[in-house]
Design an enzyme around this catalytic site. Sequence first.
Site, PDB file in Angstrom:
ATOM      1  N   CYS A  52      32.693  18.361 -32.941  1.00 55.09           N
ATOM      2  CA  CYS A  52      31.482  17.837 -33.595  1.00 55.09           C
ATOM      3  C   CYS A  52      30.354  17.655 -32.591  1.00 55.09           C
ATOM      4  O   CYS A  52      29.184  17.897 -32.892  1.00 55.09           O
ATOM      5  CB  CYS A  52      31.768  16.490 -34.258  1.00 55.09           C
ATOM      6  SG  CYS A  52      33.021  16.563 -35.535  1.00 55.09           S
TER       7      CYS A  52
HETATM    8  C1  BEZ Z   1      36.532  17.538 -33.320  1.00 51.83           C
HETATM    9  O1  BEZ Z   1      35.356  17.457 -33.674  1.00 51.83           O
HETATM   10  O2  BEZ Z   1      36.851  17.990 -32.232  1.00 51.83           O
HETATM   11  C2  BEZ Z   1      37.643  17.089 -34.274  1.00 51.83           C
HETATM   12  C3  BEZ Z   1      37.369  16.182 -35.288  1.00 51.83           C
HETATM   13  C4  BEZ Z   1      38.415  15.772 -36.110  1.00 51.83           C
HETATM   14  C5  BEZ Z   1      39.693  16.269 -35.936  1.00 51.83           C
HETATM   15  C6  BEZ Z   1      39.926  17.195 -34.939  1.00 51.83           C
HETATM   16  C7  BEZ Z   1      38.902  17.610 -34.093  1.00 51.83           C
END
Ligand code: BEZ
Length: 224
Positions: A52
């Site tokens: 994200c």
């Molecule tokens: C991420 O943004 O890296 C992420 C968010 C939720 C679960 C797994 C990865």
Amino acid sequence: MASTDRPAPLRLGSIAPNFQADTTNGPIDLHEYIGDQWLVFFSHPEDYTPVCTTELGEFARLEPEFTKRGVKLLGLSANTLGSHEGWIKDIKDVTGSQVQFPIVADKERKIAYLYDMIDYQDTTNVDEKGIAFTIRSVFVIDPKKVIRTILSYPASTGRNSAEVLRIVDSLQTGDKNKITTPVNWVPGDDVIVHPSVKGEEATKLFPNLRAVKPYLRFTPLPNA
Ligand code: BEZ
């Protein structure tokens, strides 16, 4: 939440449900925020997560490209405003990009639920850390508030920001001209005459059309 409480499914052509929410730029009413512009509304599972963070940095970097096309950006993540504010600083540290567009604080995942930005189950379905499965969605909404595109990605896969821009370009080009866009089209490539445009109208609108089959007619974009 019981499955019978599910909101009506959102489909291409649905009016984007309006909502009021707190965001990092103050409270918004979605339809007022859209105004007479387009909107790319995209969601994240959780603040301070790696994928994200890269995505938000990239959308912040590309914001001028969206603005050029009359498109506003709106993020959403299932955390509080305070958490978003700290995370925005991290995003600047990591990616060098300052997030200027608002990010909705959706700790209760109410808006994520309204927009079906969660996994097959419901808002109670979370992993061992409490992260909801899985809200990495993109909605492209036009100035009439009509949903024109819906994308859903798993939490493990960061989105392709160039593809989101390409979709906007395709939709806007198709709205202005009676055309569709072929596989892997990018602006500048030939387009396809819309199947509803027949005979003389087609040759008048698109004097340089190339009919490969009666149903497949390529053309440069007039006045491109
Ligand atoms: C991420 O943004 O890296 C992420 C968010 C939720 C679960 C797994 C990865």
